[in-house]
Scaffold this active site. Structure first.
Site, PDB file in Angstrom:
ATOM      1  N   HIS A 124       0.844  -1.719   0.304  1.00 13.38           N
ATOM      2  CA  HIS A 124       0.318   0.018   0.016  1.00 13.38           C
ATOM      3  C   HIS A 124       0.865   1.273  -0.483  1.00 13.38           C
ATOM      4  O   HIS A 124       0.284   2.394   0.614  1.00 13.38           O
ATOM      5  CB  HIS A 124      -1.320  -0.220   1.329  1.00 13.38           C
ATOM      6  CG  HIS A 124      -2.142   0.450   1.064  1.00 13.38           C
ATOM      7  ND1 HIS A 124      -3.202   0.108   0.929  1.00 13.38           N
ATOM      8  CD2 HIS A 124      -3.122   1.691  -0.256  1.00 13.38           C
ATOM      9  CE1 HIS A 124      -4.423   1.133   0.916  1.00 13.38           C
ATOM     10  NE2 HIS A 124      -4.122   1.638  -0.347  1.00 13.38           N
ATOM     11  N   ASP A 147      -9.749  -0.452   4.296  1.00 11.48           N
ATOM     12  CA  ASP A 147      -7.839  -0.514   5.555  1.00 11.48           C
ATOM     13  C   ASP A 147      -8.941  -1.432   6.372  1.00 11.48           C
ATOM     14  O   ASP A 147      -9.422  -0.505   7.174  1.00 11.48           O
ATOM     15  CB  ASP A 147      -6.951   0.500   4.812  1.00 11.48           C
ATOM     16  CG  ASP A 147      -5.826  -0.126   4.619  1.00 11.48           C
ATOM     17  OD1 ASP A 147      -5.548  -1.552   5.788  1.00 11.48           O
ATOM     18  OD2 ASP A 147      -5.062   0.812   4.313  1.00 11.48           O
ATOM     19  N   HIS A 149      -6.442  -0.699   8.440  1.00 11.91           N
ATOM     20  CA  HIS A 149      -4.866   0.397   9.084  1.00 11.91           C
ATOM     21  C   HIS A 149      -5.550   1.335   8.351  1.00 11.91           C
ATOM     22  O   HIS A 149      -5.810   1.683   7.046  1.00 11.91           O
ATOM     23  CB  HIS A 149      -3.613  -0.356   8.763  1.00 11.91           C
ATOM     24  CG  HIS A 149      -3.077  -1.769   9.168  1.00 11.91           C
ATOM     25  ND1 HIS A 149      -4.217  -2.411   8.329  1.00 11.91           N
ATOM     26  CD2 HIS A 149      -3.272  -2.191  10.270  1.00 11.91           C
ATOM     27  CE1 HIS A 149      -3.396  -4.297   8.289  1.00 11.91           C
ATOM     28  NE2 HIS A 149      -2.617  -3.376   9.926  1.00 11.91           N
ATOM     29  N   ASP A 151      -3.166   3.598   7.409  1.00  7.21           N
ATOM     30  CA  ASP A 151      -1.578   4.278   7.285  1.00  7.21           C
ATOM     31  C   ASP A 151      -1.414   5.363   6.830  1.00  7.21           C
ATOM     32  O   ASP A 151      -0.539   5.908   6.332  1.00  7.21           O
ATOM     33  CB  ASP A 151      -1.731   3.521   5.576  1.00  7.21           C
ATOM     34  CG  ASP A 151      -2.093   1.963   5.485  1.00  7.21           C
ATOM     35  OD1 ASP A 151      -1.796   1.237   6.247  1.00  7.21           O
ATOM     36  OD2 ASP A 151      -2.337   1.905   3.948  1.00  7.21           O
ATOM     37  N   HIS A 164       4.687   1.270   3.854  1.00  9.40           N
ATOM     38  CA  HIS A 164       3.421   1.036   3.273  1.00  9.40           C
ATOM     39  C   HIS A 164       1.759   1.439   4.734  1.00  9.40           C
ATOM     40  O   HIS A 164       0.481   1.322   4.680  1.00  9.40           O
ATOM     41  CB  HIS A 164       3.115  -0.670   3.084  1.00  9.40           C
ATOM     42  CG  HIS A 164       2.989  -1.492   4.304  1.00  9.40           C
ATOM     43  ND1 HIS A 164       2.475  -2.946   4.752  1.00  9.40           N
ATOM     44  CD2 HIS A 164       3.472  -1.215   5.571  1.00  9.40           C
ATOM     45  CE1 HIS A 164       2.610  -3.280   5.252  1.00  9.40           C
ATOM     46  NE2 HIS A 164       2.902  -2.815   5.959  1.00  9.40           N
ATOM     47  N   ASP A 255      -7.189  -2.243   0.028  1.00 11.88           N
ATOM     48  CA  ASP A 255      -6.686  -2.979   0.642  1.00 11.88           C
ATOM     49  C   ASP A 255      -7.030  -4.063   1.695  1.00 11.88           C
ATOM     50  O   ASP A 255      -8.139  -4.063   1.608  1.00 11.88           O
ATOM     51  CB  ASP A 255      -5.699  -2.477   2.077  1.00 11.88           C
ATOM     52  CG  ASP A 255      -4.587  -3.670   2.812  1.00 11.88           C
ATOM     53  OD1 ASP A 255      -4.622  -5.257   2.527  1.00 11.88           O
ATOM     54  OD2 ASP A 255      -3.398  -2.754   3.475  1.00 11.88           O
ATOM     55  N   ASP A 257      -7.107  -6.422   2.823  1.00 13.70           N
ATOM     56  CA  ASP A 257      -7.223  -6.500   4.486  1.00 13.70           C
ATOM     57  C   ASP A 257      -8.110  -6.268   5.282  1.00 13.70           C
ATOM     58  O   ASP A 257      -8.671  -6.297   6.412  1.00 13.70           O
ATOM     59  CB  ASP A 257      -5.995  -6.188   5.275  1.00 13.70           C
ATOM     60  CG  ASP A 257      -5.341  -5.207   5.614  1.00 13.70           C
ATOM     61  OD1 ASP A 257      -5.850  -4.186   5.385  1.00 13.70           O
ATOM     62  OD2 ASP A 257      -4.118  -5.064   5.684  1.00 13.70           O
ATOM     63  N   GLU A 300      -2.278  -5.273  -1.016  1.00 12.28           N
ATOM     64  CA  GLU A 300      -1.412  -6.488  -0.358  1.00 12.28           C
ATOM     65  C   GLU A 300      -2.415  -8.251  -0.576  1.00 12.28           C
ATOM     66  O   GLU A 300      -2.389  -8.509   0.706  1.00 12.28           O
ATOM     67  CB  GLU A 300      -1.956  -5.607   0.860  1.00 12.28           C
ATOM     68  CG  GLU A 300      -1.089  -4.402   0.925  1.00 12.28           C
ATOM     69  CD  GLU A 300       0.293  -3.910   1.395  1.00 12.28           C
ATOM     70  OE1 GLU A 300       0.561  -4.810   2.484  1.00 12.28           O
ATOM     71  OE2 GLU A 300       0.744  -3.469   1.906  1.00 12.28           O
TER      72      GLU A 300
END
Length: 357
Positions: A124, A147, A149, A151, A164, A255, A257, A300
Site C-alpha cells: 500500500h 483498509d 489500517h 496508513d 506501507h 487494501d 486486509d 496487499e
C-alpha cells in the site's frame, strides 16, 4: 394488416416517449497497471499480486461486463543501491520514492488516455503514486480508503519504519509541516485535504494516527461504526461527505486486509474482525452506482503467505470480485444482456402438429 398497425403504433410510442429503453449501464474503458512492488514492508511475496490477480481472469471478467480493457502491463521497479534507512528506522525510502514516481506517471497517463485506472499491487505504499498520478489529471478528486489500517503514520511517528503504513501522511496538505524531507520523496506534493478523505474498515490504529484522525477531522468508519450503523448508512454518509455538495472524481484505494482474514488470508498484516464478503461487495457496488469512480487500487494480496491453494484462491477471487463490482457487476443480475425472450417459431409449431396428426 392489424399486426403492422400495432407495430407502427409501438414504434411511434418508442420514438415519442423513449419507450422500453435498454438499461444503460456505464461502459468503462479501463486501464490496468501492474505494480509488483514489496519494499514498503518487510514480507516479500506481495510483488506477486498483479500476476495472480490477472491469472484469475480479471480482464475477462471486466470484458464480460462490457468494459473495454487496456492492459499497460507491469511497471518495472528499480531497487536503489545503498538505500539506507531514514532516521535509522524508515526502510527503503529511495526505492519506495522512485517506485511511486514511476507509478504516478503511469496512472496519470492511463487517466489522461481516458481510462479508469486500476492499479494492482503490490503493497500500500503505492497509494502515494496512484493518488498523486490521478490528482495530476483530476485535481478535485476525493479518496475512499478501505483498509484495516489507516496508513497515516508520518516517517517520524512510524514504529515499524514500513512505508506501507505511511502513504496517506504524504498526501494530506494539512500534515505537510510534520513530514521530514525523506530521500527519494522530493517530488511528492500533497494533493488532498483532510476533508477529501474517508476511511472504511479500520480496526488497528496507532496512537499518532488516532491523533491525526481526530485533530484534522478526518471522516472514518471503523468496524465499530460498521457494526453500529450497518454498511448501508456507512456508504450513504461517505458519499454525503465527499460528493453530497458537488459530484467529483472518486479514487478507491482498497487494501484486501479490510476483508476479514478468514475470507482473505493471503495478506501481510491480517487483523481479525474485518468486513464480510457481503459488506465488501456492497461498498464496491455503491461506489459504482455513484458513476464517479475514476481510479482504484487493489493492494496487499501476497500469494506467498497463503497456507494452501484454497487460501490463495479465496483471497485472489475476492480481489477480482471487488474490482468487478466496482465496475458494474451486479448481484441482482447484470442489466442489458437480455432484451427479449425467444418465441417458439411458427414453422416449428406446425411441424409438431403435423407429427401429431
Amino acid at each position: 394488416g392489424d399486426m403492422s398497425l400495432q407495430r407502427g403504433f409501438t414504434e411511434l410510442l418508442q420514438k415519442r416517449l423513449g419507450w422500453f429503453p435498454k438499461q444503460r449501464r456505464l461502459v468503462h474503458s479501463v486501464g490496468i497497471i501492474g505494480a509488483p512492488f514489496s519494499y514498503g514492508q518487510k514480507r516479500r511475496g506481495v510483488e506477486g499480486g498483479p500476476r495472480v490477480i490477472r491469472d484469475a481472469g480479471l480482464a475477462e471478467r471486466l470484458s464480460g461486463l462490457g468494459c473495454k480493457v487496456y492492459d499497460y502491463g507491469d511497471l518495472s521497479f528499480t531497487t536503489v543501491p545503498n538505500d539506507t534507512p531514514y532516521n535509522n528506522i524508515v526502510h527503503h525510502p529511495r526505492t519506495v520514492g522512485l517506485a511511486n514516481q514511476s507509478l504516478t506517471e503511469a496512472v496519470s497517463r492511463a487517466v489522461g488516455d481516458g481510462h479508469l485506472s486500476i492499479m494492482l499491487g503490490g503493497d500500500h505504499s503505492l497509494g502515494i503514486g496512484s493518488v498523486h498520478g490521478h490528482a495530476q489529471q483530476r485535481p478535485d478528486l476525493c479518496v475512499i480508503w478501505v483498509d484495516a489500517h489507516c496508513d497515516l503514520n508520518t516517517p517520524l511517528t512510524s514504529m515499524s519504519g514500513n512505508l506501507h503504513g505511511q502513504p496517506v501522511s504524504f498526501l494530506i496538505r494539512e500534515l505537510q509541516d510534520k513530514i521530514p524531507p525523506l530521500p527519494g520523496f522530493s517530488w511528492v506534493t500533497p494533493c488532498i485535504s483532510a476533508k477529501d478523505l474517508v476511511y472504511i474498515g479500520l480496526r488497528d490504529v496507532d496512537p499518532a494516527e488516532y491523533y491525526i484522525l481526530k485533530n484534522f477531522g478526518i471522516r472514518y468508519f471503523s468496524m465499530k461504526e460498521v457494526d453500529q450503523l450497518g454498511i448501508r448508512k456507512v456508504m450513504e454518509r461517505t458519499f454525503d461527505h465527499l460528493i453530497g455538495k458537488q459530484k467529483r472524481p472518486v479514487h478507491l484505494s482498497f487494501d484486501v486486509d479490510a476483508i476479514d482474514p478468514s475470507l482473505a488470508p493471503a495478506t501481510g498484516t491480517p487483523v481479525i474482525g474485518g468486513l464480510t464478503y457481503r459488506e465488501g461487495m456492497y461498498i464496491a457496488e455503491e461506489i459504482h452506482n455513484t458513476g464517479m469512480l475514476s481510479a482504484m487500487d487493489l493492494v496487499e494480496v501476497n500469494p506467498k503467505l497463503a497456507a494452501s491453494d484454497e487460501e490463495l484462491n479465496a483471497t485472489v477471487n475476492i480481489a477480482v470480485d471487488v474490482i468487478s463490482f466496482s465496475l458494474g457487476q451486479a448481484r441482482e443480475g447484470s442489466h442489458g444482456k437480455c432484451d427479449e425472450l425467444p418465441t417458439p417459431s411458427s414453422t416449428y409449431a406446425t411441424n409438431e402438429q403435423t407429427l401429431r396428426l
